[in-house]
Write a protein that holds these residues in place. Structure first.
Motif, short mmCIF file in Angstrom:
data_model
loop_
_atom_site.label_atom_id
_atom_site.label_comp_id
_atom_site.label_asym_id
_atom_site.label_seq_id
_atom_site.Cartn_x
_atom_site.Cartn_y
_atom_site.Cartn_z
N GLN A 192 26.74 43.94 -32.58
CA GLN A 192 26.17 42.63 -32.28
C GLN A 192 24.91 42.71 -31.42
O GLN A 192 24.03 41.85 -31.52
CB GLN A 192 27.22 41.76 -31.58
CG GLN A 192 28.39 41.38 -32.48
CD GLN A 192 29.49 40.66 -31.74
OE1 GLN A 192 29.57 40.74 -30.50
NE2 GLN A 192 30.35 39.97 -32.47
N ARG B 90 21.00 45.66 -33.05
CA ARG B 90 20.80 45.27 -34.44
C ARG B 90 19.76 46.10 -35.18
O ARG B 90 19.53 45.88 -36.36
CB ARG B 90 20.46 43.79 -34.53
CG ARG B 90 21.54 42.92 -33.90
CD ARG B 90 21.50 41.50 -34.36
NE ARG B 90 22.63 40.74 -33.86
CZ ARG B 90 23.07 39.61 -34.40
NH1 ARG B 90 22.47 39.12 -35.48
NH2 ARG B 90 24.09 38.97 -33.89
N HIS C 189 25.72 42.77 -39.04
CA HIS C 189 24.73 42.64 -37.99
C HIS C 189 23.64 43.71 -38.02
O HIS C 189 22.64 43.58 -37.29
CB HIS C 189 25.42 42.68 -36.62
CG HIS C 189 26.40 41.58 -36.40
ND1 HIS C 189 26.02 40.25 -36.32
CD2 HIS C 189 27.76 41.59 -36.26
CE1 HIS C 189 27.09 39.49 -36.12
NE2 HIS C 189 28.16 40.28 -36.08
#
Length: 604
Positions: A239, A242, A266
């Motif tokens: 998360q 990226r 992600h």
């Protein structure tokens, strides 16, 4: 590596020049990174515009009077110095003058040499020294402590806490490190691009949590064998990081679909992911990684036994994944022909394909693989026992750029397959372990001969590695011809071939058996590599006459009865205590690693 001697400043004017303004900052080593605006940088060497431009102050004139080389613009000087590879040479450059020192220090310190304990101590002392002329702690961009892995502990890395501009951190095998040591370096390292903590079994989610919080630019993460890492921290990394492009999770057995699918969601720039032996991974992860990872080039899911054919049948229709170059499905036992057909149709530019121990695939899969044509360079079909000569022959005709092929334990194959394989113009490595039906006719084909010992070879052989263990019908004559016709040969495995392992004069040139082998396995071991191949060739060439002093030919015209070859190998293995080994190479040679080590890397 000794750190540079501190340089004494000569005047207040010179002292006011900081390293940040005079020494280029090299985040990556491209030509443009060397250029920095300095004195007279705007004037080229083509000429000057006026007399005023030719007038120098007394201090500048004094400085440049030392040597004409001092007149070089900084970017040219750095470009010249960067050609030096020795850290000693770079250190000597720093001692020439203040100008040279300013333009050399970044080259010397971007990757400090820590290959022995003395060098490590020097580097550690320099980075934490407060009154040094250069801020060495800010110049370190790459730190590799893997050469001292058995000596590195949490205390050892404490001096590097202040190095917050590190871009690549390699701590492979530093098993004494814990979360405390790794986190101390990672915290605040906003420039970190790559982290390798392979083998740090004591590392937990706490370390990956710190990575997720402090390293938003991270592009590469290797946590192989970090068995305590769970989904919680990996989701946080996905998360927050990226830009992640390369991820290795080998043997992280606590990882499940939850974190892998988070990576797929992600991290759209993912290029390579390795899930070797992540045994909780199922179809959901594979479908998500391929369908979302439009730039994905390498996917390795060896020994993920829960993966089935549905992982590929569920891929979006009418989409092609042209970027995928390497796919390793070793020991994914639940894959069938339908999966292989789907893989080929959606990934038409595959270069390396590993289907070893996918025991349910048949000729149908091989015929699908032929559609890869010239793109296919590496194919591993070991233990795919249902494959026949017809499929292999067709594969060679359609994919004539194959460099590596492994057909170990494909017991239905005969000389017909090997003769066709021998026509591959770029073939470098071939694995035929336990292909019990092949004879010296196959060896003659590989040696580029017409089938007779004394005939002229058809052309030069490029073979470098040949694996023939447990091919019980091979003779010393055939191997001798192979040695003489393959000048580039560097590896030859003949474990279990009676004409070799039972002769002490020949096994004298073998390499040592692995220490974990039993006495019986050592007695059977017969692998020649490197200089051993050349020594064996020279020995057989000393007096080759006795090799061919027989009434008959080197071929046994009597066809073996059904099961005879199987009985010979089985009896041999039981007699030596090897019957329980379920691998074509028994870990007796490099074959064990070659199924997962790709010599031909994927193109961009």
């Amino acid at each position: 590596m000794s750190h540079p001697t501190r340089i004494t400043l000569q005047s207040s004017e010179t002292a006011s020049v900081s390293s940040s303004s005079s020494s280029p900052e090299r985040a990556v080593y491209d030509d443009t990174d060397f250029f920095t605006t300095q004195r007279n940088d705007s004037e080229s060497s083509l000429g000057v515009a006026s007399l005023r431009d030719m007038t120098m102050s007394s201090s500048i004139e004094l400085e440049h009077r030392i040597s004409p080389v001092s007149r070089l613009p900084p970017e040219l000087l750095i470009s010249c110095i960067s050609r030096l590879s020795s850290s000693t040479d770079l250190r000597n450059c720093m001692l020439v003058s203040k100008t040279w020192s300013r333009n050399t220090v970044d080259l010397l310190w971007h990757r400090p040499l820590c290959n022995n304990w003395g060098n490590l101590l020097n580097v550690a002392q320099s980075v934490r020294k407060e009154d040094s002329y250069f801020p060495y702690f800010a110049l370190v961009k790459r730190l590799n402590l893997s050469n001292l892995s058995d000596q590195i502990s949490d205390g050892t890395v404490q001096p590097f806490m202040c190095c917050k501009r590190i871009e690549r951190l390699t701590l492979t095998g530093c098993t004494k490190l814990t979360d405390h040591g790794v986190v101390s370096i990672v915290n605040g390292a906003n420039s970190l691009l790559a982290l390798d903590i392979t083998g740090l079994d004591a590392v937990t989610d706490h370390t990956l949590g710190a990575v997720a919080e402090s390293c938003p630019r991270l592009q590469g993460l290797n946590i192989t064998d970090c068995s305590k890492v769970t989904d919680e921290s990996l989701i946080a990394v996905a998360q927050n990081c990226r830009h992640l492009k390369r991820l290795k999770l080998n043997n992280c057995t606590l990882i499940t679909d939850e974190s892998v699918t988070a990576v797929a969601r992600h991290c759209p720039a993912m290029l390579e992911i390795d899930l070797h032996n992540c045994r909780q991974i199922t179809d959901e992860s594979i479908t998500a990684l391929i369908s979302r990872g439009r730039q994905l080039r390498e996917l390795r899911v060896a020994h993920c036994s829960l993966i089935t054919t549905n992982a590929f049948l569920e891929l979006p229709k009418h989409l092609a994944f042209d970027s995928l170059r390497i796919l390793d499905l070793t020991a994914c036992h639940q894959l069938h022909d339908e999966a292989v057909e789907k893989i080929i149709s959606t990934s038409p530019r595959l270069r390396n394909l590993v289907l070893a121990k996918c025991k349910d695939i048949t000729d149908k899969s091989v015929h699908a693989i032929t559609r890869l044509g010239k793109n296919l360079h590496y194919i591993h079909l070991g233990h795919c026992a249902q494959i026949t000569d017809a499929a292999v022959i067709q594969l060679v005709k359609m994919c004539n750029r194959i460099r590596y092929i492994d057909l170990a334990c494909c017991h239905r194959l005969t000389d017909a397959s090997v003769k066709q394989l021998a026509t591959l113009p770029k073939l470098r490595r071939i694995g035929l372990v336990k292909c019990q039906a092949i004879t010296d006719r196959s060896i003659m084909a590989l040696a580029k001969m017409n089938g007779e010992i004394h005939t002229k070879p058809l052309g030069p052989s490029l073979l470098e590695r040949v694996h023939l263990s447990y091919c019980v019908h091979l003779t010393l004559q055939g191997i001798h011809a192979l040695l003489n016709r393959c000048p580039k040969l560097t590896h030859l495995s003949l474990t279990g071939v009676q004409g070799f392992f039972m002769r002490e004069d020949l096994t004298a040139f073998c390499r040592e058996a692995p220490p974990e082998f039993t006495e019986h396995q050592r007695n059977m071991f017969c692998v020649f590599s490197g200089p051993g191949v050349n020594k064996l060739r020279d020995y057989l060439n000393e007096d080759p006459g006795w090799l061919y002093d027989t009434e008959g030919t080197m071929y046994d015209d009597r066809e073996p009865e059904d099961g005879e070859a199987d009985q010979q190998v089985t009896g041999m293995m039981h007699a030596t205590g090897l019957g329980g080994v379920d691998d074509e190479d028994m870990n007796d040679e490099d074959e064990a690693g070659e199924g997962s080590q790709y010599e031909e890397q994927a193109e961009s």
